[in-house]
Design a protein around this motif. Structure first.
Motif, PDB file in Angstrom:
ATOM      1  N   LEU A 157       0.934 -14.718  10.456  1.00  0.00           N
ATOM      2  CA  LEU A 157       0.924 -14.268   9.069  1.00  0.00           C
ATOM      3  C   LEU A 157       1.490 -12.859   8.972  1.00  0.00           C
ATOM      4  CD1 LEU A 157      -0.729 -15.102   6.192  1.00  0.00           C
ATOM      5  CD2 LEU A 157      -1.610 -12.858   6.784  1.00  0.00           C
ATOM      6  N   ALA A 158       2.406 -12.669   8.052  1.00  0.00           N
ATOM      7  CA  ALA A 158       3.023 -11.368   7.809  1.00  0.00           C
ATOM      8  C   ALA A 158       3.811 -11.470   6.504  1.00  0.00           C
ATOM      9  CB  ALA A 158       3.973 -10.999   8.952  1.00  0.00           C
ATOM     10  N   PRO A 159       4.170 -10.323   5.941  1.00  0.00           N
ATOM     11  CA  PRO A 159       5.073 -10.363   4.790  1.00  0.00           C
ATOM     12  C   PRO A 159       6.424 -10.961   5.191  1.00  0.00           C
ATOM     13  CG  PRO A 159       4.072  -8.197   5.018  1.00  0.00           C
ATOM     14  CD  PRO A 159       3.744  -8.968   6.267  1.00  0.00           C
ATOM     15  N   CYS A 160       7.181 -11.374   4.190  1.00  0.00           N
ATOM     16  CA  CYS A 160       8.504 -11.946   4.452  1.00  0.00           C
ATOM     17  C   CYS A 160       9.460 -10.948   5.102  1.00  0.00           C
ATOM     18  CB  CYS A 160       9.134 -12.436   3.149  1.00  0.00           C
ATOM     19  SG  CYS A 160       8.364 -13.916   2.521  1.00  0.00           S
ATOM     20  N   HIS A 161       9.194  -9.683   4.936  1.00  0.00           N
ATOM     21  CA  HIS A 161      10.084  -8.638   5.454  1.00  0.00           C
ATOM     22  C   HIS A 161       9.291  -7.355   5.487  1.00  0.00           C
ATOM     23  CE1 HIS A 161      13.947  -6.887   6.416  1.00  0.00           C
ATOM     24  NE2 HIS A 161      14.541  -8.050   6.223  1.00  0.00           N
ATOM     25  N   THR A 162       9.957  -6.243   5.750  1.00  0.00           N
ATOM     26  CA  THR A 162       9.264  -4.965   5.709  1.00  0.00           C
ATOM     27  C   THR A 162       8.809  -4.680   4.279  1.00  0.00           C
ATOM     28  OG1 THR A 162      11.377  -3.839   5.445  1.00  0.00           O
ATOM     29  CG2 THR A 162      10.480  -3.967   7.680  1.00  0.00           C
ATOM     30  N   LEU A 163       7.747  -3.927   4.162  1.00  0.00           N
ATOM     31  CA  LEU A 163       7.162  -3.674   2.842  1.00  0.00           C
ATOM     32  C   LEU A 163       7.952  -2.617   2.077  1.00  0.00           C
ATOM     33  CD1 LEU A 163       3.397  -3.563   3.839  1.00  0.00           C
ATOM     34  CD2 LEU A 163       4.598  -5.422   2.683  1.00  0.00           C
ATOM     35  N   PRO A 164       8.508  -2.990   0.922  1.00  0.00           N
ATOM     36  CA  PRO A 164       9.203  -1.998   0.094  1.00  0.00           C
ATOM     37  C   PRO A 164       8.198  -1.161  -0.703  1.00  0.00           C
ATOM     38  CG  PRO A 164       9.384  -4.172  -0.896  1.00  0.00           C
ATOM     39  CD  PRO A 164       8.653  -4.343   0.402  1.00  0.00           C
ATOM     40  N   ASP A 165       8.699  -0.126  -1.336  1.00  0.00           N
ATOM     41  CA  ASP A 165       7.852   0.814  -2.077  1.00  0.00           C
ATOM     42  C   ASP A 165       7.126   0.196  -3.255  1.00  0.00           C
ATOM     43  OD1 ASP A 165       8.633   2.808  -0.349  1.00  0.00           O
ATOM     44  OD2 ASP A 165      10.189   3.594  -1.672  1.00  0.00           O
ATOM     45  N   ASP A 166       7.628  -0.913  -3.789  1.00  0.00           N
ATOM     46  CA  ASP A 166       6.994  -1.474  -4.991  1.00  0.00           C
ATOM     47  C   ASP A 166       5.783  -2.353  -4.686  1.00  0.00           C
ATOM     48  OD1 ASP A 166       8.400  -3.642  -3.945  1.00  0.00           O
ATOM     49  OD2 ASP A 166       9.265  -4.254  -5.858  1.00  0.00           O
ATOM     50  N   VAL A 167       5.435  -2.512  -3.417  1.00  0.00           N
ATOM     51  CA  VAL A 167       4.263  -3.313  -3.075  1.00  0.00           C
ATOM     52  C   VAL A 167       3.002  -2.486  -3.287  1.00  0.00           C
ATOM     53  CG1 VAL A 167       3.029  -4.453  -1.183  1.00  0.00           C
ATOM     54  CG2 VAL A 167       5.488  -4.793  -1.464  1.00  0.00           C
ATOM     55  N   LYS A 168       2.061  -3.079  -4.011  1.00  0.00           N
ATOM     56  CA  LYS A 168       0.792  -2.403  -4.290  1.00  0.00           C
ATOM     57  C   LYS A 168      -0.037  -2.317  -3.006  1.00  0.00           C
ATOM     58  CE  LYS A 168       0.517  -4.874  -8.665  1.00  0.00           C
ATOM     59  NZ  LYS A 168      -0.346  -5.800  -9.413  1.00  0.00           N
ATOM     60  N   PRO A 169      -0.500  -1.130  -2.643  1.00  0.00           N
ATOM     61  CA  PRO A 169      -1.324  -1.000  -1.433  1.00  0.00           C
ATOM     62  C   PRO A 169      -2.551  -1.906  -1.453  1.00  0.00           C
ATOM     63  CG  PRO A 169      -0.678   1.162  -2.227  1.00  0.00           C
ATOM     64  CD  PRO A 169      -0.239   0.166  -3.267  1.00  0.00           C
ATOM     65  N   GLU A 170      -3.160  -2.089  -2.625  1.00  0.00           N
ATOM     66  CA  GLU A 170      -4.340  -2.951  -2.694  1.00  0.00           C
ATOM     67  C   GLU A 170      -3.994  -4.412  -2.372  1.00  0.00           C
ATOM     68  OE1 GLU A 170      -3.094  -2.098  -7.060  1.00  0.00           O
ATOM     69  OE2 GLU A 170      -3.253  -0.969  -5.207  1.00  0.00           O
ATOM     70  N   ASN A 171      -2.737  -4.806  -2.645  1.00  0.00           N
ATOM     71  CA  ASN A 171      -2.336  -6.172  -2.305  1.00  0.00           C
ATOM     72  C   ASN A 171      -2.143  -6.341  -0.790  1.00  0.00           C
ATOM     73  OD1 ASN A 171      -2.574  -7.075  -4.877  1.00  0.00           O
ATOM     74  ND2 ASN A 171      -0.388  -7.155  -5.310  1.00  0.00           N
ATOM     75  N   VAL A 172      -1.707  -5.284  -0.126  1.00  0.00           N
ATOM     76  CA  VAL A 172      -1.591  -5.325   1.336  1.00  0.00           C
ATOM     77  C   VAL A 172      -2.983  -5.455   1.941  1.00  0.00           C
ATOM     78  CG1 VAL A 172      -0.861  -4.076   3.404  1.00  0.00           C
ATOM     79  CG2 VAL A 172       0.562  -4.026   1.336  1.00  0.00           C
ATOM     80  N   ILE A 173      -3.926  -4.698   1.410  1.00  0.00           N
ATOM     81  CA  ILE A 173      -5.307  -4.772   1.894  1.00  0.00           C
ATOM     82  C   ILE A 173      -5.884  -6.158   1.640  1.00  0.00           C
ATOM     83  CG2 ILE A 173      -7.646  -3.874   1.518  1.00  0.00           C
ATOM     84  CD1 ILE A 173      -6.218  -1.123   0.976  1.00  0.00           C
ATOM     85  N   THR A 174      -5.619  -6.721   0.468  1.00  0.00           N
ATOM     86  CA  THR A 174      -6.084  -8.085   0.170  1.00  0.00           C
ATOM     87  C   THR A 174      -5.471  -9.086   1.137  1.00  0.00           C
ATOM     88  OG1 THR A 174      -6.426  -7.565  -2.160  1.00  0.00           O
ATOM     89  CG2 THR A 174      -6.165  -9.892  -1.599  1.00  0.00           C
ATOM     90  N   MET A 175      -4.188  -8.946   1.425  1.00  0.00           N
ATOM     91  CA  MET A 175      -3.525  -9.843   2.375  1.00  0.00           C
ATOM     92  C   MET A 175      -4.222  -9.778   3.733  1.00  0.00           C
ATOM     93  SD  MET A 175       0.380  -9.682   3.899  1.00  0.00           S
ATOM     94  CE  MET A 175       0.066  -8.145   4.757  1.00  0.00           C
ATOM     95  N   LEU A 176      -4.479  -8.572   4.221  1.00  0.00           N
ATOM     96  CA  LEU A 176      -5.102  -8.405   5.536  1.00  0.00           C
ATOM     97  C   LEU A 176      -6.544  -8.914   5.549  1.00  0.00           C
ATOM     98  CD1 LEU A 176      -3.669  -4.873   6.384  1.00  0.00           C
ATOM     99  CD2 LEU A 176      -2.917  -7.102   7.300  1.00  0.00           C
ATOM    100  N   ASN A 177      -7.288  -8.603   4.500  1.00  0.00           N
ATOM    101  CA  ASN A 177      -8.669  -9.084   4.424  1.00  0.00           C
ATOM    102  C   ASN A 177      -8.734 -10.602   4.345  1.00  0.00           C
ATOM    103  OD1 ASN A 177      -9.779  -6.533   4.563  1.00  0.00           O
ATOM    104  ND2 ASN A 177      -9.937  -6.287   2.354  1.00  0.00           N
TER     105      ASN A 177
END
Length: 168
Positions: free
Chosen positions: A142-162
Protein backbone atom coordinates in the motif's frame (compact mmCIF):
# COMPACT_ATOMS: atom_id res chain seq x y z
CA UNK A 1 25.29 -2.11 -16.42
CA UNK A 2 27.02 -5.50 -16.11
CA UNK A 3 29.99 -4.02 -14.25
CA UNK A 4 27.83 -2.18 -11.72
CA UNK A 5 25.47 -5.07 -11.01
CA UNK A 6 28.32 -7.62 -10.91
CA UNK A 7 29.76 -5.66 -7.96
CA UNK A 8 26.60 -4.81 -6.02
CA UNK A 9 24.43 -7.76 -7.06
CA UNK A 10 24.64 -9.83 -3.86
CA UNK A 11 23.50 -6.82 -1.81
CA UNK A 12 20.54 -5.75 -3.93
CA UNK A 13 16.99 -6.44 -2.75
CA UNK A 14 15.11 -4.54 -5.46
CA UNK A 15 15.93 -2.81 -8.71
CA UNK A 16 13.52 -0.11 -9.85
CA UNK A 17 13.34 0.44 -13.57
CA UNK A 18 11.16 3.06 -15.11
CA UNK A 19 9.67 4.41 -18.22
CA UNK A 20 6.05 5.40 -18.33
CA UNK A 21 4.24 3.10 -20.71
CA UNK A 22 0.81 4.68 -20.56
CA UNK A 23 -1.27 7.78 -20.73
CA UNK A 24 -4.33 8.32 -18.58
CA UNK A 25 -6.44 6.45 -21.13
CA UNK A 26 -4.25 3.76 -22.75
CA UNK A 27 -0.70 2.54 -23.32
CA UNK A 28 1.48 4.80 -25.47
CA UNK A 29 1.62 2.02 -28.03
CA UNK A 30 -0.34 -1.07 -28.90
CA UNK A 31 0.64 -4.30 -27.16
CA UNK A 32 1.72 -5.66 -30.57
CA UNK A 33 4.09 -2.72 -31.09
CA UNK A 34 5.46 -3.15 -27.56
CA UNK A 35 6.05 -6.86 -28.22
CA UNK A 36 7.79 -6.23 -31.53
CA UNK A 37 9.91 -3.18 -30.77
CA UNK A 38 10.54 -3.11 -27.01
CA UNK A 39 9.88 -6.42 -25.31
CA UNK A 40 12.91 -8.36 -26.66
CA UNK A 41 15.36 -5.64 -25.62
CA UNK A 42 13.65 -5.02 -22.31
CA UNK A 43 13.86 -8.76 -21.58
CA UNK A 44 17.61 -8.75 -22.31
CA UNK A 45 18.05 -5.85 -19.89
CA UNK A 46 16.04 -7.55 -17.12
CA UNK A 47 17.86 -10.84 -17.70
CA UNK A 48 21.23 -9.10 -17.37
CA UNK A 49 20.18 -7.60 -14.03
CA UNK A 50 18.82 -10.92 -12.75
CA UNK A 51 22.06 -12.65 -13.73
CA UNK A 52 23.96 -10.49 -11.22
CA UNK A 53 21.15 -9.90 -8.71
CA UNK A 54 19.44 -13.29 -8.50
CA UNK A 55 17.64 -12.49 -5.24
CA UNK A 56 16.43 -9.05 -6.25
CA UNK A 57 12.87 -8.18 -7.14
CA UNK A 58 12.57 -6.18 -10.34
CA UNK A 59 10.10 -3.32 -10.10
CA UNK A 60 8.97 -1.26 -13.06
CA UNK A 61 7.70 2.29 -12.66
CA UNK A 62 5.00 3.20 -15.12
CA UNK A 63 2.36 5.83 -14.59
CA UNK A 64 -0.84 5.66 -16.56
CA UNK A 65 -2.79 2.84 -18.09
CA UNK A 66 -0.43 -0.10 -18.52
CA UNK A 67 -2.97 -2.86 -17.93
CA UNK A 68 -2.76 -4.22 -21.51
CA UNK A 69 1.02 -4.66 -21.07
CA UNK A 70 1.06 -6.31 -17.64
CA UNK A 71 1.24 -9.88 -18.95
CA UNK A 72 4.18 -8.91 -21.16
CA UNK A 73 5.97 -7.22 -18.27
CA UNK A 74 5.51 -10.33 -16.13
CA UNK A 75 6.78 -12.48 -19.02
CA UNK A 76 10.08 -10.60 -19.17
CA UNK A 77 10.69 -10.90 -15.44
CA UNK A 78 9.14 -7.83 -13.89
CA UNK A 79 7.97 -8.69 -10.37
CA UNK A 80 6.43 -5.42 -9.14
CA UNK A 81 4.48 -2.64 -10.85
CA UNK A 82 4.83 0.84 -9.35
CA UNK A 83 2.83 2.96 -9.16
CA UNK A 84 -0.58 1.45 -9.51
CA UNK A 85 -2.47 4.42 -10.88
CA UNK A 86 -6.00 3.26 -10.12
CA UNK A 87 -7.55 6.37 -11.70
CA UNK A 88 -6.13 5.50 -15.13
CA UNK A 89 -8.30 3.65 -17.64
CA UNK A 90 -8.37 -0.14 -17.16
CA UNK A 91 -6.31 0.10 -13.93
CA UNK A 92 -9.36 -0.55 -11.76
CA UNK A 93 -9.09 -3.04 -8.93
CA UNK A 94 -11.27 -5.66 -10.62
CA UNK A 95 -8.81 -5.79 -13.54
CA UNK A 96 -5.70 -5.72 -11.35
CA UNK A 97 -6.92 -8.62 -9.21
CA UNK A 98 -6.78 -10.80 -12.34
CA UNK A 99 -2.99 -10.20 -12.51
CA UNK A 100 -2.17 -10.88 -8.84
CA UNK A 101 -0.89 -14.35 -9.71
CA UNK A 102 1.77 -12.78 -11.97
CA UNK A 103 2.73 -9.46 -10.39
CA UNK A 104 2.92 -7.57 -7.13
CA UNK A 105 1.54 -4.06 -6.96
CA UNK A 106 2.99 -1.04 -5.17
CA UNK A 107 0.79 2.05 -4.93
CA UNK A 108 -2.87 2.46 -5.64
CA UNK A 109 -3.94 5.26 -3.32
CA UNK A 110 -5.33 7.85 -5.74
CA UNK A 111 -3.48 11.17 -5.92
CA UNK A 112 -5.76 12.82 -8.43
CA UNK A 113 -8.92 12.83 -6.35
CA UNK A 114 -8.88 10.91 -3.05
CA UNK A 115 -5.77 12.13 -1.21
CA UNK A 116 -5.89 15.79 -2.25
CA UNK A 117 -9.66 16.35 -2.21
CA UNK A 118 -11.31 13.47 -0.38
CA UNK A 119 -12.71 13.52 3.12
CA UNK A 120 -11.16 11.33 5.82
CA UNK A 121 -14.08 8.93 5.44
CA UNK A 122 -13.53 8.71 1.66
CA UNK A 123 -9.81 8.07 2.15
CA UNK A 124 -10.50 5.36 4.71
CA UNK A 125 -13.05 3.65 2.47
CA UNK A 126 -10.72 3.85 -0.55
CA UNK A 127 -7.77 2.38 1.36
CA UNK A 128 -9.90 -0.37 2.94
CA UNK A 129 -11.10 -1.36 -0.53
CA UNK A 130 -7.53 -1.48 -1.89
CA UNK A 131 -6.49 -3.74 0.98
CA UNK A 132 -9.57 -5.93 0.57
CA UNK A 133 -9.07 -6.36 -3.18
CA UNK A 134 -5.28 -6.51 -3.59
CA UNK A 135 -4.10 -7.61 -0.14
CA UNK A 136 -5.30 -11.23 0.25
CA UNK A 137 -2.50 -13.68 -0.36
CA UNK A 138 0.20 -11.02 -0.22
CA UNK A 139 1.90 -9.22 -3.07
CA UNK A 140 0.44 -5.79 -2.41
CA UNK A 141 2.34 -2.82 -0.97
CA UNK A 142 0.00 0.00 0.00
CA UNK A 143 1.28 3.43 -0.99
CA UNK A 144 0.16 6.51 -2.88
CA UNK A 145 0.18 6.29 -6.67
CA UNK A 146 3.26 8.52 -6.75
CA UNK A 147 5.16 10.94 -4.58
CA UNK A 148 2.94 13.22 -2.53
CA UNK A 149 2.39 16.64 -4.12
CA UNK A 150 1.78 19.80 -2.11
CA UNK A 151 -2.00 19.69 -2.56
CA UNK A 152 -2.41 16.51 -0.50
CA UNK A 153 -4.00 17.17 2.87
CA UNK A 154 -1.73 15.99 5.71
CA UNK A 155 -4.76 14.63 7.58
CA UNK A 156 -5.53 12.41 4.58
CA UNK A 157 -2.01 10.96 4.68
CA UNK A 158 -2.50 10.21 8.37
CA UNK A 159 -5.88 8.60 7.61
CA UNK A 160 -4.27 6.48 4.89
CA UNK A 161 -1.57 5.26 7.28
CA UNK A 162 -3.98 4.64 10.16
CA UNK A 163 -6.33 2.72 7.86
CA UNK A 164 -3.43 0.61 6.58
CA UNK A 165 -2.42 -0.18 10.14
CA UNK A 166 -5.98 -1.01 11.15
CA UNK A 167 -7.05 -3.07 8.11
CA UNK A 168 -3.79 -4.16 6.50
Amino acid sequence: NDFYFSVVGPYVDMVLLGDDLGTQSAPFMSPDTFRELFKPYFKQYVDSIKKHCPNAFIAHHSCGSSFRLLDDLADIGIDVINPVQTSANEMNLENLVTKKNKLSFLGGVDLQHILPFGTSDEVEEFVKNLIKMLGPGGGYILAPCHTLPDDVKPENVITMLNTAEKWG
